[in-house]
Design an enzyme around this catalytic site. Structure first.
Site, PDB file in Angstrom:
ATOM      1  N   TRP A   1       0.820  -1.211   0.000  1.00 30.44           N
ATOM      2  CA  TRP A   1       0.000   0.000   0.000  1.00 30.44           C
ATOM      3  C   TRP A   1       0.850   1.257   0.000  1.00 30.44           C
ATOM      4  O   TRP A   1       0.546   2.222  -0.709  1.00 30.44           O
ATOM      5  CB  TRP A   1      -1.007  -0.016   1.149  1.00 30.44           C
ATOM      6  CG  TRP A   1      -2.054  -1.071   0.932  1.00 30.44           C
ATOM      7  CD1 TRP A   1      -2.230  -2.211   1.656  1.00 30.44           C
ATOM      8  CD2 TRP A   1      -3.022  -1.113  -0.118  1.00 30.44           C
ATOM      9  NE1 TRP A   1      -3.264  -2.957   1.124  1.00 30.44           N
ATOM     10  CE2 TRP A   1      -3.769  -2.299   0.030  1.00 30.44           C
ATOM     11  CE3 TRP A   1      -3.348  -0.264  -1.188  1.00 30.44           C
ATOM     12  CZ2 TRP A   1      -4.811  -2.664  -0.827  1.00 30.44           C
ATOM     13  CZ3 TRP A   1      -4.391  -0.618  -2.043  1.00 30.44           C
ATOM     14  CH2 TRP A   1      -5.107  -1.803  -1.854  1.00 30.44           C
TER      15      TRP A   1
ATOM     16  N   LYS B   1     -12.818  -1.475   5.693  1.00 32.86           N
ATOM     17  CA  LYS B   1     -12.070  -2.451   6.489  1.00 32.86           C
ATOM     18  C   LYS B   1     -12.624  -2.484   7.915  1.00 32.86           C
ATOM     19  O   LYS B   1     -12.890  -3.535   8.455  1.00 32.86           O
ATOM     20  CB  LYS B   1     -10.578  -2.106   6.518  1.00 32.86           C
ATOM     21  CG  LYS B   1      -9.948  -1.758   5.160  1.00 32.86           C
ATOM     22  CD  LYS B   1      -9.797  -2.955   4.247  1.00 32.86           C
ATOM     23  CE  LYS B   1      -9.452  -2.598   2.806  1.00 32.86           C
ATOM     24  NZ  LYS B   1      -8.287  -1.805   2.569  1.00 32.86           N
TER      25      LYS B   1
ATOM     26  N   ASP C   1      -1.812   6.578   6.130  1.00 34.78           N
ATOM     27  CA  ASP C   1      -2.898   5.776   5.554  1.00 34.78           C
ATOM     28  C   ASP C   1      -3.326   4.794   6.641  1.00 34.78           C
ATOM     29  O   ASP C   1      -2.612   3.835   6.934  1.00 34.78           O
ATOM     30  CB  ASP C   1      -2.382   5.042   4.304  1.00 34.78           C
ATOM     31  CG  ASP C   1      -3.414   4.086   3.717  1.00 34.78           C
ATOM     32  OD1 ASP C   1      -4.501   3.908   4.303  1.00 34.78           O
ATOM     33  OD2 ASP C   1      -3.106   3.488   2.653  1.00 34.78           O
TER      34      ASP C   1
HETATM   35  C1  PLP Z   1      -7.678  -1.355   1.181  1.00 38.39           C
HETATM   36  C2  PLP Z   1      -6.590  -0.368   1.326  1.00 38.39           C
HETATM   37  C3  PLP Z   1      -6.418   0.707   0.434  1.00 38.39           C
HETATM   38  C4  PLP Z   1      -7.263   0.860  -0.804  1.00 38.39           C
HETATM   39  O1  PLP Z   1      -8.504   1.294  -0.520  1.00 38.39           O
HETATM   40  P1  PLP Z   1      -9.596   1.521  -1.684  1.00 38.39           P
HETATM   41  O2  PLP Z   1     -10.756   1.934  -0.872  1.00 38.39           O
HETATM   42  O3  PLP Z   1      -9.768   0.213  -2.389  1.00 38.39           O
HETATM   43  O4  PLP Z   1      -9.080   2.573  -2.579  1.00 38.39           O
HETATM   44  C5  PLP Z   1      -5.414   1.606   0.668  1.00 38.39           C
HETATM   45  N1  PLP Z   1      -4.594   1.482   1.722  1.00 38.39           N
HETATM   46  C6  PLP Z   1      -4.723   0.466   2.598  1.00 38.39           C
HETATM   47  C7  PLP Z   1      -3.794   0.372   3.753  1.00 38.39           C
HETATM   48  C8  PLP Z   1      -5.719  -0.481   2.428  1.00 38.39           C
HETATM   49  O5  PLP Z   1      -5.849  -1.502   3.291  1.00 38.39           O
END
Ligand code: PLP
Length: 363
Positions: free
Chosen positions: A101, A199, A175
């Protein structure tokens, strides 16, 4: 077959009580005669839902008053572009690469300015975290980006880096898509945090951005208006239609979190759940996890069978035992158990019991 224990990395397990409440309120929300998804986002009913959700989230995450909470769309991946569009001034940015990521974030930001690599754990196959003392951050850095929890590699920062202590005045961007609300956040160390809701917060479609006020209002001229944090903040996340239903369900999750005792209580439970699985993996000669102990994720636990030819049988048996979505990400292989807030301890106990039984059945 009733509801299963769902170990998906995302979209992921939801609290059953929240699903039941959403179902009960589906056709007629609080006597309004409407489903939430039929309401005007500017009507008093939805505004009350929105304000409650924001206030609950602010309380839960102890977000200081000089941070704005923005409800956006586009997911974590869109923020990989939106953050540089708003924070970079076209100048250099520094990234700490700790898995897929953060790699994606660095690559995307490169479209908007120099996206430098301050540190990388690539040579370790992303099984460790580079110590902040070793990060190479330029004095001209516009911001430093980390991924708080690498959903695919199962690596988590258990403490956010203190950039000031490293002599760096640039804001920290985190993030936190896959561990938001699983533990407390030290806002003194953060300039901006973003995450998709799917998530740990609710349904896909909602993207949460929490940003220090002084970082708002510096978007590049070509930044889309709907993605300009100032435009979003000045319009209370209603510059364009927000993902109303996702905000409503996330709001129900926030209320559920408060009933569970808040973030501190969740953090304790998450620690206990992860410990149960890691202890079992470490005691096993049949299964293993590759991540360094000091940075193992509490949310996403990748693990492997020593004999990979048994993978298909493992997954089929798990499914028969009502344990779903355990297959690892294709880039890492093996298995992955995601243990988000809504996964009860009983789910992890059932997983460990199944793993023991499967091992015995293979002897
Ligand atoms: C799932 C995830 C993303 C991507 O998210 P989207 O909503 O699919 O754009 C980005 N960063 C992390 C750490 C993730 O787990």
């Amino acid at each position: 077959m009733g509801r299963a224990f769902n170990f998906s990395a995302g979209p992921a397990v939801m609290p059953e009580a929240v699903l039941q409440q959403a179902a009960a309120e589906m056709l007629d929300w609080h006597g309004s005669g409407m489903s939430v998804m039929e309401m005007s986002h500017r009507g008093k009913e939805f505004i009350s839902i929105y304000e409650q959700a924001e206030a609950d989230l602010r309380e839960l995450l102890a977000v200081p008053s000089h941070f704005k909470i923005l409800f956006m769309q586009g997911g974590g991946l869109a923020e990989n572009a939106i953050v540089p569009l708003n924070l970079s001034h076209g100048g250099p940015m520094d990234f700490v690469l700790t898995g897929s990521w953060s790699q994606k974030s660095q690559q995307e930001a490169g479209k908007y300015g120099p996206a430098r690599i301050a540190a990388t754990a690539l040579s370790d196959n992303f099984t460790s975290l580079p110590s902040p003392a070793t990060w190479q951050i330029g004095a001209d850095s516009r911001y430093v980006h980390i991924c708080g929890n690498e959903t695919i590699h199962g690596v988590e920062f258990h403490e956010l880096p203190d950039l000031k202590a490293l002599g760096c005045n640039a804001p920290l961007v985190v993030d936190f898509s896959s561990h938001v609300a699983s533990r407390s956040v030290d806002w003194q160390r953060v300039g901006l945090a973003f995450g998709g809701a799917q998530k740990n917060l609710g349904p896909a479609g909602l993207t949460l951005v929490i940003v220090r006020e002084d970082l708002i209002g510096h978007a590049l001229p070509h930044c889309p208006s709907a993605f300009d944090y100032k435009m979003v903040a000045d319009n209370d996340s209603m510059y364009n239609t927000p993902p109303t239903y996702s905000i409503y369900v996330a709001g129900l999750v926030f209320q559920w979190l408060k009933k569970q005792g808040g973030i501190a209580a969740m953090a304790e439970r998450n620690m206990a759940k992860a410990q149960l699985l890691y202890d079992f993996l470490d005691s096993s000669s049949f299964y293993f996890n590759k991540v360094a102990h000091n940075c193992r994720s509490r949310m996403n636990v990748p693990f492997f069978l020593r004999d990979e030819s048994r993978n298909e049988a493992f997954l089929a048996g798990a499914k028969a035992a009502n344990l779903l979505q355990l297959k690892g990400h294709k880039s890492v292989g093996g298995m992955r158990a995601s243990l988000y807030n809504a996964m009860p301890l009983e789910g992890v106990q059932a997983l460990v019991a199944y793993m023991r039984d499967f091992e015995k059945s293979q002897a």
